[in-house]
Design an enzyme around this catalytic site. Structure first.
Site, short mmCIF file in Angstrom:
data_model
loop_
_atom_site.label_atom_id
_atom_site.label_comp_id
_atom_site.label_asym_id
_atom_site.label_seq_id
_atom_site.Cartn_x
_atom_site.Cartn_y
_atom_site.Cartn_z
N GLU A 1 0.97 18.08 -15.54
CA GLU A 1 1.50 16.90 -16.30
C GLU A 1 2.45 16.93 -17.33
O GLU A 1 2.41 18.01 -18.09
CB GLU A 1 -0.10 16.30 -16.73
CG GLU A 1 -0.07 15.26 -17.70
CD GLU A 1 0.44 14.05 -17.03
OE1 GLU A 1 1.26 13.19 -17.71
OE2 GLU A 1 0.02 13.73 -16.06
N CYS B 1 -3.06 3.67 -5.73
CA CYS B 1 -3.58 2.38 -6.35
C CYS B 1 -2.66 1.32 -5.82
O CYS B 1 -2.88 0.21 -6.14
CB CYS B 1 -4.08 2.49 -7.64
SG CYS B 1 -2.57 2.42 -8.58
N ASP C 1 -1.34 11.50 -7.02
CA ASP C 1 -2.42 10.42 -7.58
C ASP C 1 -1.38 9.74 -8.70
O ASP C 1 -1.78 9.94 -9.83
CB ASP C 1 -3.67 10.87 -7.97
CG ASP C 1 -4.44 9.51 -8.43
OD1 ASP C 1 -3.92 8.58 -8.05
OD2 ASP C 1 -5.54 9.73 -8.95
N TYR D 1 0.92 14.95 -11.29
CA TYR D 1 0.82 13.89 -12.05
C TYR D 1 -0.79 13.76 -12.19
O TYR D 1 -1.46 12.83 -12.32
CB TYR D 1 1.33 12.60 -10.95
CG TYR D 1 2.74 12.76 -10.57
CD1 TYR D 1 3.69 12.43 -11.16
CD2 TYR D 1 2.89 13.12 -9.21
CE1 TYR D 1 5.08 12.66 -10.71
CE2 TYR D 1 3.94 13.18 -8.71
CZ TYR D 1 5.18 12.88 -9.42
OH TYR D 1 6.49 13.15 -8.80
N GLN E 1 -11.44 6.24 -14.28
CA GLN E 1 -11.69 5.01 -12.92
C GLN E 1 -12.61 4.31 -13.62
O GLN E 1 -13.91 4.76 -14.03
CB GLN E 1 -11.94 5.90 -11.80
CG GLN E 1 -10.90 6.53 -11.35
CD GLN E 1 -9.88 5.57 -10.47
OE1 GLN E 1 -9.85 4.54 -10.52
NE2 GLN E 1 -9.00 6.46 -9.68
#
Length: 453
Positions: free
Chosen positions: A336, A410, A383, A315, A286
């Site tokens: 993942e 996002c 996420d 994820y 980030q």
């Protein structure tokens, strides 16, 4: 009177719509969208495009500013604000309109008229917050410059100081350009696929250290380029890692497939919640560190009785959220599909002596079902990337009967779309909190909590 492209008209801006543009009505009936405008603005605008029911225009001058516009009235365009499409608004108003945008998509796309959309969580820093920037090289006459692409263009414009980049990052890029101009290095031309300098990337951390990556159009590194980069490093004790990225492909992707360490450390470190993360040129991390800490604290606070729960981090990427969750949760399962990301996560967990995270490499659709059969799973945190989650995955999550979901997004539009699917499958959206990760821009993050009815 029939409107024409290129015509200058007077317009009052009524509101800001999703995406960040102002909306006004010419003669109270014809919709006109104007970037960089503020509700209450009375403007002279130039029409740049016309459709049957609406048009778009750019500000030529401000006749009377809206109350929420910043005091500097000399900046009118996207380029004046260094590509920051909310830079014309005072910060309090930015937060208000971001909340409104989230509410709009939750009601319109998510078809949820019940849940309360909370006030936007503002960022503690409003400028110079980016710990990573990538700027393209270009030529202004004979001068090598870096900067931003103009709106809907690949023409580069330069600014004195990037208002979002870290102060250290700005200094490093400025020094690099000074040296490159003295050495007269060629700049990449994407139309002819010739020239050397493509992009520069700088990553900084909270320990005042930096990584410099020069991206060039070549298959090898000349001694001249190595000497230039070493000169930059000699000028900044803060630069602890220097790479060259080789990218000779015809592509808009900045980084190449080969990233070669020239001098210094392989990675720079960052710290969140007492966990140290290694950041390489290709790492996802980030960009607003202070607000990232608050984002993750908010997401964790949405789990009830977290100390007694087994939680899936779906994820997961390199497992950043999962490892932070592990400080409070009973156990975390990090899923993942990208093998290199899973390996990075395992390495970070070992370095930090984290023992209650299990890393699983595979597709969420397949691995989640197998996990539920083997273990008692209480909750899941999502996420995903901007495109959101595909419907099949959402239906699979619903089928396994997980009682609690925390969803970080996002992209409010895909968040709203996915929430509608989950609510049809028996979940209830009980909390929505917008989080401003990107001050001065119209981008907004959102965190939601869902429970199984």
């Amino acid at each position: 009177m029939k409107l024409q492209k290129g015509q200058i008209i007077e317009l009052k801006i009524e509101k800001i719509v999703y995406g960040g543009e102002g909306l006004g009505y010419y003669n109270n009936e014809f919709a006109m969208f104007v970037p960089m405008s503020v509700p209450g603005d009375i403007l002279k605008v130039e029409i740049i495009s016309l459709k049957k029911t609406y048009g778009r225009a750019l500000i030529k001058s401000i006749i009377s500013p809206g109350e929420e516009r910043i005091s500097d009235l000399n900046r009118l365009t996207f380029e004046d604000f260094q590509g920051c499409d909310f830079g014309m608004l005072n910060y309090e108003s930015q937060l208000k309109y971001k909340r409104d945008m989230v509410e709009d998509v939750v009601r319109r796309i998510g078809k949820n008229s019940i849940v309360n959309i909370e006030e936007t969580l503002g960022s503690p820093v409003e400028s110079n917050y980016r710990n990573k920037v990538i700027e393209p090289f270009s030529l202004n006459g004979n001068e090598i410059i870096t900067g931003f692409f103009k709106r809907k263009s690949h023409d580069v414009f330069q600014v004195e100081d990037n208002m979002l980049n870290s102060i250290l990052g700005n200094k490093i890029i400025s020094k690099l350009k000074d040296i490159l101009n003295k050495k007269k290095i060629s700049v990449y031309d994407e139309k002819r696929h010739k020239g050397l300098l493509r992009h520069v990337m700088v990553r900084t951390n909270s320990f005042n250290e930096a990584m410099l990556v020069l991206i060039i159009n070549d298959t090898k590194i000349s001694e001249n380029i190595k000497e230039i980069l070493k000169e930059v490093m000699d000028n900044f004790k803060e630069v602890v890692s220097v790479y060259v990225s080789l990218n000779d492909r015809k592509t808009n992707v900045a980084l190449g497939n080969k990233n070669i360490l020239i001098c210094g450390e392989k990675t720079i470190k960052e710290d969140i919640s007492g966990i140290h993360f290694n950041i390489s040129p290709t790492s996802f991390f980030q960009i607003n560190l202070e607000q990232t800490r608050r984002l993750y604290e908010l997401a964790i606070s949405m789990f009830e009785n977290i100390e007694n729960k087994n939680i899936v981090d779906a994820y997961a990427g390199t497992g950043t959220i999962g490892m932070i969750l592990s400080k409070k949760a009973k156990k975390v399962y990090s899923i993942e599909i990208v093998e290199s990301a899973v390996k990075d996560g395992i390495k970070t967990a070992k370095e930090n002596k984290i023992e209650n995270v299990e890393f699983i490499c595979g597709d969420v659709n397949q691995e989640l079902g197998k996990l539920i059969k083997a273990e008692a799973i209480d909750s899941i945190i999502l996420d995903p990337p901007r495109k959101g989650i595909d419907e099949e995955s959402l239906l699979n999550i619903s089928k396994v009967g997980i009682k609690e979901i925390v969803y970080i997004s996002c992209n409010p539009s895909t968040f709203a779309r996915d929430i509608e699917i989950l609510e049809k499958e028996g979940y209830e959206l009980v909390k929505v909190k917008p989080v401003d990760m990107f001050p001065q821009t119209s981008h907004i993050e959102v965190v939601g909590r869902l429970i199984k009815k």
